[in-house]
Motif scaffolding. Structure first.
Motif, PDB file in Angstrom:
ATOM      1  N   GLU A  37      -7.094  13.891   2.548  1.00  0.00           N
ATOM      2  CA  GLU A  37      -7.654  12.640   2.954  1.00  0.00           C
ATOM      3  C   GLU A  37      -7.961  11.938   1.496  1.00  0.00           C
ATOM      4  O   GLU A  37      -7.723  10.571   1.625  1.00  0.00           O
ATOM      5  N   ALA A  38      -8.444  12.564   0.831  1.00  0.00           N
ATOM      6  CA  ALA A  38      -8.721  11.772  -0.774  1.00  0.00           C
ATOM      7  C   ALA A  38      -7.443  11.388  -1.270  1.00  0.00           C
ATOM      8  O   ALA A  38      -7.589  10.094  -1.790  1.00  0.00           O
ATOM      9  N   ASP A  39      -6.592  12.016  -1.309  1.00  0.00           N
ATOM     10  CA  ASP A  39      -4.876  11.410  -1.761  1.00  0.00           C
ATOM     11  C   ASP A  39      -4.689  10.348  -1.106  1.00  0.00           C
ATOM     12  O   ASP A  39      -4.343   9.214  -1.393  1.00  0.00           O
ATOM     13  N   LEU A  40      -4.780  10.291   0.555  1.00  0.00           N
ATOM     14  CA  LEU A  40      -4.382   9.112   0.883  1.00  0.00           C
ATOM     15  C   LEU A  40      -5.169   7.753   1.059  1.00  0.00           C
ATOM     16  O   LEU A  40      -4.870   6.981   0.468  1.00  0.00           O
ATOM     17  N   THR A  41      -6.624   8.048   0.649  1.00  0.00           N
ATOM     18  CA  THR A  41      -7.422   6.802   0.346  1.00  0.00           C
ATOM     19  C   THR A  41      -7.184   6.423  -1.014  1.00  0.00           C
ATOM     20  O   THR A  41      -6.948   5.130  -1.281  1.00  0.00           O
ATOM     21  N   THR A  42      -6.825   7.373  -2.108  1.00  0.00           N
ATOM     22  CA  THR A  42      -6.485   6.676  -3.540  1.00  0.00           C
ATOM     23  C   THR A  42      -5.223   6.089  -3.235  1.00  0.00           C
ATOM     24  O   THR A  42      -5.061   4.874  -3.977  1.00  0.00           O
ATOM     25  N   VAL A  43      -4.301   6.515  -2.828  1.00  0.00           N
ATOM     26  CA  VAL A  43      -2.898   5.917  -2.669  1.00  0.00           C
ATOM     27  C   VAL A  43      -3.074   4.269  -1.738  1.00  0.00           C
ATOM     28  O   VAL A  43      -2.397   3.289  -2.367  1.00  0.00           O
ATOM     29  N   LEU A  44      -3.938   4.446  -0.914  1.00  0.00           N
ATOM     30  CA  LEU A  44      -4.143   3.029  -0.116  1.00  0.00           C
ATOM     31  C   LEU A  44      -4.779   2.006  -0.752  1.00  0.00           C
ATOM     32  O   LEU A  44      -4.698   0.852  -0.481  1.00  0.00           O
ATOM     33  N   GLU A  45      -5.708   2.659  -1.865  1.00  0.00           N
ATOM     34  CA  GLU A  45      -6.494   1.495  -2.481  1.00  0.00           C
ATOM     35  C   GLU A  45      -5.491   0.313  -3.101  1.00  0.00           C
ATOM     36  O   GLU A  45      -6.045  -0.432  -3.577  1.00  0.00           O
ATOM     37  N   ASP A  46      -4.396   0.745  -3.591  1.00  0.00           N
ATOM     38  CA  ASP A  46      -3.351  -0.032  -4.162  1.00  0.00           C
ATOM     39  C   ASP A  46      -2.730  -1.008  -3.337  1.00  0.00           C
ATOM     40  O   ASP A  46      -1.925  -1.870  -3.673  1.00  0.00           O
ATOM     41  N   TYR A  47      -3.027  -1.142  -1.856  1.00  0.00           N
ATOM     42  CA  TYR A  47      -2.359  -1.942  -0.929  1.00  0.00           C
ATOM     43  C   TYR A  47      -3.439  -2.930  -0.558  1.00  0.00           C
ATOM     44  O   TYR A  47      -4.764  -2.592  -0.591  1.00  0.00           O
ATOM     45  N   ASN A  48      -2.880  -3.930   0.069  1.00  0.00           N
ATOM     46  CA  ASN A  48      -3.786  -5.131   0.825  1.00  0.00           C
ATOM     47  C   ASN A  48      -3.573  -5.117   2.280  1.00  0.00           C
ATOM     48  O   ASN A  48      -2.437  -4.835   2.569  1.00  0.00           O
ATOM     49  N   ALA A  49      -4.602  -5.746   2.974  1.00  0.00           N
ATOM     50  CA  ALA A  49      -4.246  -6.020   4.443  1.00  0.00           C
ATOM     51  C   ALA A  49      -2.839  -6.878   4.474  1.00  0.00           C
ATOM     52  O   ALA A  49      -2.674  -7.736   3.919  1.00  0.00           O
ATOM     53  N   GLY A  50      -2.114  -6.638   5.549  1.00  0.00           N
ATOM     54  CA  GLY A  50      -0.932  -7.385   5.619  1.00  0.00           C
ATOM     55  C   GLY A  50       0.282  -6.578   5.016  1.00  0.00           C
ATOM     56  O   GLY A  50       1.563  -6.948   5.350  1.00  0.00           O
ATOM     57  N   ASP A  51      -0.082  -5.685   4.066  1.00  0.00           N
ATOM     58  CA  ASP A  51       1.174  -5.022   3.453  1.00  0.00           C
ATOM     59  C   ASP A  51       1.776  -3.878   4.452  1.00  0.00           C
ATOM     60  O   ASP A  51       1.093  -3.193   5.256  1.00  0.00           O
ATOM     61  N   SER A  52       3.006  -3.783   4.378  1.00  0.00           N
ATOM     62  CA  SER A  52       3.625  -2.709   5.030  1.00  0.00           C
ATOM     63  C   SER A  52       3.844  -1.354   4.052  1.00  0.00           C
ATOM     64  O   SER A  52       4.248  -1.564   2.918  1.00  0.00           O
ATOM     65  N   VAL A  53       3.671  -0.294   4.841  1.00  0.00           N
ATOM     66  CA  VAL A  53       4.016   0.938   3.898  1.00  0.00           C
ATOM     67  C   VAL A  53       4.797   1.950   4.924  1.00  0.00           C
ATOM     68  O   VAL A  53       4.761   1.909   6.030  1.00  0.00           O
ATOM     69  N   VAL A  54       5.425   2.666   4.244  1.00  0.00           N
ATOM     70  CA  VAL A  54       6.303   3.668   4.818  1.00  0.00           C
ATOM     71  C   VAL A  54       5.746   5.113   5.087  1.00  0.00           C
ATOM     72  O   VAL A  54       5.519   5.526   3.692  1.00  0.00           O
ATOM     73  N   LEU A  55       5.122   5.753   5.936  1.00  0.00           N
ATOM     74  CA  LEU A  55       4.589   6.895   5.859  1.00  0.00           C
ATOM     75  C   LEU A  55       5.482   8.162   6.423  1.00  0.00           C
ATOM     76  O   LEU A  55       6.506   7.752   7.231  1.00  0.00           O
ATOM     77  N   ASP A  72       9.763   9.292   9.232  1.00  0.00           N
ATOM     78  CA  ASP A  72       9.294   8.018   8.721  1.00  0.00           C
ATOM     79  C   ASP A  72       8.852   7.060   9.659  1.00  0.00           C
ATOM     80  O   ASP A  72       9.531   6.800  10.563  1.00  0.00           O
ATOM     81  N   VAL A  73       7.736   6.388   9.391  1.00  0.00           N
ATOM     82  CA  VAL A  73       7.166   5.333  10.083  1.00  0.00           C
ATOM     83  C   VAL A  73       6.644   4.331   9.460  1.00  0.00           C
ATOM     84  O   VAL A  73       6.137   4.546   8.501  1.00  0.00           O
ATOM     85  N   VAL A  74       6.931   3.093   9.654  1.00  0.00           N
ATOM     86  CA  VAL A  74       6.593   1.876   9.072  1.00  0.00           C
ATOM     87  C   VAL A  74       5.458   1.345   9.629  1.00  0.00           C
ATOM     88  O   VAL A  74       5.198   1.069  10.629  1.00  0.00           O
ATOM     89  N   LEU A  75       4.352   1.212   8.766  1.00  0.00           N
ATOM     90  CA  LEU A  75       2.942   0.802   9.360  1.00  0.00           C
ATOM     91  C   LEU A  75       2.759  -0.659   8.524  1.00  0.00           C
ATOM     92  O   LEU A  75       2.665  -0.506   7.304  1.00  0.00           O
ATOM     93  N   THR A  76       1.945  -1.376   9.208  1.00  0.00           N
ATOM     94  CA  THR A  76       1.382  -2.709   8.588  1.00  0.00           C
ATOM     95  C   THR A  76      -0.062  -2.422   8.457  1.00  0.00           C
ATOM     96  O   THR A  76      -0.695  -2.314   9.580  1.00  0.00           O
ATOM     97  N   LEU A  77      -0.553  -2.628   7.273  1.00  0.00           N
ATOM     98  CA  LEU A  77      -1.966  -2.243   7.178  1.00  0.00           C
ATOM     99  C   LEU A  77      -2.971  -3.367   7.582  1.00  0.00           C
ATOM    100  O   LEU A  77      -2.558  -4.698   7.568  1.00  0.00           O
TER     101      LEU A  77
END
Length: 81
Positions: A37-55, A72-77
């Protein structure tokens, strides 16, 4: 449901008999490995609401292949609550 549910992610659950069924496990975000969870939080800190990420998800086990199954799943934050 939650944003994760809307994206099709499956959570872990406990059966009536107490057996834990592991749901999807996030292993990468946009190609960056995630171990906890700590890694996930650190990685997601570089993104903004509305950004899409591939999980990359570990989703079950492929018994024919004898190894975990990945998808792979595309998710919009969205903004945190």
């Amino acid at each position: 449901g939650s944003l994760a549910e809307q994206a099709g992610l499956v959570g872990s659950e406990t059966t009536a008999s107490g057996e834990v069924i592991i749901g999807d496990v996030i292993t990468e975000v946009d190609g960056v490995p995630v171990k906890d969870e700590a890694d996930l939080t650190t990685v997601l800190e570089d993104y903004n609401a509305g950004d899409s990420v591939v999980l990359k998800l570990r989703r079950g086990f492929d018994f024919m292949e004898g190894k975990p199954s990945y998808e792979d799943v595309v998710l919009t934050l969205s903004a945190g609550k």
